[in-house]
Design a protein around this motif. Structure first.
Motif, PDB file in Angstrom:
ATOM      1  N   TYR A  61       0.814  -1.488  -0.162  1.00 20.87           N
ATOM      2  CA  TYR A  61       0.101   0.268   0.213  1.00 20.87           C
ATOM      3  C   TYR A  61       0.832   0.924  -0.257  1.00 20.87           C
ATOM      4  CZ  TYR A  61       1.081   0.131   4.895  1.00 20.87           C
ATOM      5  OH  TYR A  61       2.279   0.360   6.572  1.00 20.87           O
ATOM      6  N   GLN A  62       0.399   2.243  -0.477  1.00 19.52           N
ATOM      7  CA  GLN A  62       0.842   3.865  -0.196  1.00 19.52           C
ATOM      8  C   GLN A  62       0.169   4.518  -0.263  1.00 19.52           C
ATOM      9  OE1 GLN A  62       1.672   4.064  -4.379  1.00 19.52           O
ATOM     10  NE2 GLN A  62      -0.518   4.952  -4.337  1.00 19.52           N
ATOM     11  N   ILE A  63       1.057   5.770   0.739  1.00 17.54           N
ATOM     12  CA  ILE A  63       0.192   6.633   1.510  1.00 17.54           C
ATOM     13  C   ILE A  63       0.731   7.944   0.900  1.00 17.54           C
ATOM     14  CG2 ILE A  63      -0.705   8.779   2.757  1.00 17.54           C
ATOM     15  CD1 ILE A  63      -0.547   6.087   5.245  1.00 17.54           C
ATOM     16  N   GLY A  64      -0.184   8.821  -0.143  1.00 20.88           N
ATOM     17  CA  GLY A  64      -0.169   9.907  -0.496  1.00 20.88           C
ATOM     18  C   GLY A  64      -0.172  11.078  -0.802  1.00 20.88           C
ATOM     19  N   GLU A 111      -5.032   3.623   6.407  1.00 22.91           N
ATOM     20  CA  GLU A 111      -5.423   4.927   6.075  1.00 22.91           C
ATOM     21  C   GLU A 111      -6.198   5.249   7.776  1.00 22.91           C
ATOM     22  OE1 GLU A 111      -9.092   6.791   5.464  1.00 22.91           O
ATOM     23  OE2 GLU A 111      -7.736   6.349   3.721  1.00 22.91           O
ATOM     24  N   VAL A 112      -5.768   4.793   8.845  1.00 21.97           N
ATOM     25  CA  VAL A 112      -6.050   5.281  10.257  1.00 21.97           C
ATOM     26  C   VAL A 112      -4.339   6.733   9.945  1.00 21.97           C
ATOM     27  CG1 VAL A 112      -5.402   5.311  12.638  1.00 21.97           C
ATOM     28  CG2 VAL A 112      -6.553   3.766  11.516  1.00 21.97           C
ATOM     29  N   TYR A 113      -3.588   6.169   9.775  1.00 28.87           N
ATOM     30  CA  TYR A 113      -2.503   7.093   9.762  1.00 28.87           C
ATOM     31  C   TYR A 113      -3.050   8.184   8.713  1.00 28.87           C
ATOM     32  CZ  TYR A 113      -0.008   5.108  13.832  1.00 28.87           C
ATOM     33  OH  TYR A 113       0.080   5.231  15.539  1.00 28.87           O
ATOM     34  N   ALA A 114      -3.355   7.754   7.704  1.00 29.82           N
ATOM     35  CA  ALA A 114      -3.829   8.821   6.350  1.00 29.82           C
ATOM     36  C   ALA A 114      -4.543   9.814   7.508  1.00 29.82           C
ATOM     37  CB  ALA A 114      -4.674   8.525   5.018  1.00 29.82           C
ATOM     38  N   ARG A 115      -5.657   9.507   7.754  1.00 32.46           N
ATOM     39  CA  ARG A 115      -6.397  10.400   8.681  1.00 32.46           C
ATOM     40  C   ARG A 115      -6.137  10.788   9.603  1.00 32.46           C
ATOM     41  NH1 ARG A 115     -12.249   7.196   9.374  1.00 32.46           N
ATOM     42  NH2 ARG A 115     -11.905   6.196   7.263  1.00 32.46           N
ATOM     43  N   LYS A 116      -4.719  10.529  10.206  1.00 32.21           N
ATOM     44  CA  LYS A 116      -4.023  11.746  10.683  1.00 32.21           C
ATOM     45  C   LYS A 116      -3.128  12.657  10.235  1.00 32.21           C
ATOM     46  CE  LYS A 116      -3.758   7.583  14.819  1.00 32.21           C
ATOM     47  NZ  LYS A 116      -2.727   7.756  16.288  1.00 32.21           N
ATOM     48  N   ARG A 140       7.788  17.817   7.349  1.00 28.54           N
ATOM     49  CA  ARG A 140       7.956  16.758   8.478  1.00 28.54           C
ATOM     50  C   ARG A 140       6.787  16.413   9.108  1.00 28.54           C
ATOM     51  NH1 ARG A 140      10.891  20.892   9.982  1.00 28.54           N
ATOM     52  NH2 ARG A 140       9.087  22.016  11.011  1.00 28.54           N
ATOM     53  N   MET A 141       6.021  16.974   8.629  1.00 26.25           N
ATOM     54  CA  MET A 141       4.562  16.276   9.451  1.00 26.25           C
ATOM     55  C   MET A 141       4.512  14.425   8.552  1.00 26.25           C
ATOM     56  SD  MET A 141       2.383  18.991   9.212  1.00 26.25           S
ATOM     57  CE  MET A 141       1.117  19.505   9.900  1.00 26.25           C
ATOM     58  N   TYR A 142       4.773  14.373   7.403  1.00 20.29           N
ATOM     59  CA  TYR A 142       4.616  13.204   6.708  1.00 20.29           C
ATOM     60  C   TYR A 142       5.589  12.626   7.088  1.00 20.29           C
ATOM     61  CZ  TYR A 142       3.521  10.652   2.754  1.00 20.29           C
ATOM     62  OH  TYR A 142       3.209   8.712   2.282  1.00 20.29           O
ATOM     63  N   ASP A 143       6.758  12.589   7.148  1.00 21.69           N
ATOM     64  CA  ASP A 143       7.400  11.896   7.731  1.00 21.69           C
ATOM     65  C   ASP A 143       7.365  11.050   8.444  1.00 21.69           C
ATOM     66  OD1 ASP A 143       9.239  12.061   5.249  1.00 21.69           O
ATOM     67  OD2 ASP A 143      10.933  13.351   5.531  1.00 21.69           O
ATOM     68  N   ASP A 144       7.147  12.437  10.328  1.00 16.80           N
ATOM     69  CA  ASP A 144       6.692  12.080  11.146  1.00 16.80           C
ATOM     70  C   ASP A 144       5.405  11.212  11.104  1.00 16.80           C
ATOM     71  OD1 ASP A 144       8.943  13.804  12.044  1.00 16.80           O
ATOM     72  OD2 ASP A 144       8.000  15.258  12.750  1.00 16.80           O
ATOM     73  N   ASN A 145       4.537  11.210  10.597  1.00 13.25           N
ATOM     74  CA  ASN A 145       2.678  10.551  10.499  1.00 13.25           C
ATOM     75  C   ASN A 145       4.120   8.851  10.091  1.00 13.25           C
ATOM     76  OD1 ASN A 145       0.550  11.112  10.660  1.00 13.25           O
ATOM     77  ND2 ASN A 145       0.512   9.691   8.458  1.00 13.25           N
ATOM     78  N   TRP A 146       5.076   8.896   8.827  1.00 16.00           N
ATOM     79  CA  TRP A 146       4.737   7.962   8.164  1.00 16.00           C
ATOM     80  C   TRP A 146       5.972   7.249   9.201  1.00 16.00           C
ATOM     81  CZ3 TRP A 146       3.635   5.475   3.904  1.00 16.00           C
ATOM     82  CH2 TRP A 146       4.257   3.776   3.229  1.00 16.00           C
TER      83      TRP A 146
END
Length: 195
Positions: A61-64, A111-116, A140-146
Motif C-alpha cells: 500500500y501507499q500513502i501519498g 488509513e488510520v494514519y492517512a486520517r491522522k 516533516r509532518m509526513y515523515d513523522d506520520n510515516w
C-alpha cells in the motif's frame, strides 16, 4: 499544484505472520485501489506469488498527498491511502478469510494514519509563511506520520504474532476499528488549511 513523493509499504504475510518493508514507485491509477472504495478481496492481489518464498501473501500500500495553493488564504490537501494491486500477491494456501482480515487490517491501519495526517494538515496554520517553508513543514509532518505508522504496523504484527495469536488479532481489530471511527471526520481524502 504540488505533488509530494509517495511512500509505500509492503506487508508480507508468512504462513505464520507479516512484516513491513518500505519502497517508493510511481504507479498508474488502474493499479491502485483507494481505501474508501471497498474492502480488499483476494482478486485484488494481482502480483505473481514468489513460490520460492516462505511468505504466503504480500500486501503493498501507499500513502501519498498533493496540495494546491492558488493564492488567497487556503491550501487544499488530498491525502490518499491506496492498495497496490500489482505488488500484492497471495499463494493459494493463504487465501483464507482469516488471513485476508489480517491483511485488511494492515491496510486499515494505514488509513488510520492517512486520517491522522489529514487532521494535522487541516489544523496547521500556514499564515504568513512562504511556500518553501510550508513545504518543509509538510515534509516533516509526513515523515513523522510515516514513522508512527511503521511503528504501529510493527506493534500490530508483534502483538498479534503476525496474526497467529487470535486473541490479540481480535484486540487489534477492535483498536483499528475504534481509531477509524474516532477519525471519521477525516475520512475524506480532501482537507483544507489556513494560509
Amino acid at each position: 499544484m504540488f505533488a509530494k513523493t509517495i511512500l509505500s509499504a509492503v506487508a508480507l504475510t508468512f504462513v505464520l505472520g507479516a512484516a513491513l518493508v518500505p519502497s517508493a514507485k510511481k504507479l498508474d491509477n488502474n493499479n491502485l485501489l483507494e481505501w474508501q472504495t471497498r474492502k480488499l478481496n483476494w482478486s485484488d492481489f494481482q502480483g505473481r506469488p514468489a513460490y520460492y518464498s516462505s511468505n504466503a501473501a504480500l500486501t503493498s500500500y501507499q500513502i501519498g498527498f498533493t496540495y494546491d495553493y492558488k493564492g488567497g488564504n487556503e491550501i487544499t490537501f488530498i491525502v490518499k491511502c491506496q492498495f497496490i494491486k500489482s505488488e500484492s500477491w497471495a499463494k493459494r494456501v493463504a487465501k483464507t478469510d482469516y488471513i485476508l482480515n489480517h491483511e485488511q487490517k494492515h491496510f486499515d491501519l494505514a488509513e488510520v494514519y492517512a486520517r491522522k495526517l489529514r487532521k494535522k494538515l487541516s489544523q496547521a496554520d500556514f499564515r504568513g509563511m512562504k511556500l518553501r517553508e510550508i513545504d518543509r513543514i509538510i515534509d516533516r509532518m509526513y515523515d513523522d506520520n510515516w514513522r508512527a505508522l511503521t511503528k504501529a504496523q510493527d506493534d500490530y504484527d508483534g502483538d498479534s504474532e503476525h496474526g497467529i495469536d487470535r486473541t490479540e488479532q481480535r484486540r487489534w481489530d477492535a483498536i483499528i476499528k475504534t481509531e477509524l471511527e474516532k477519525l471519521d471526520r477525516y475520512g475524506s481524502p480532501r482537507v483544507k488549511a489556513a494560509k
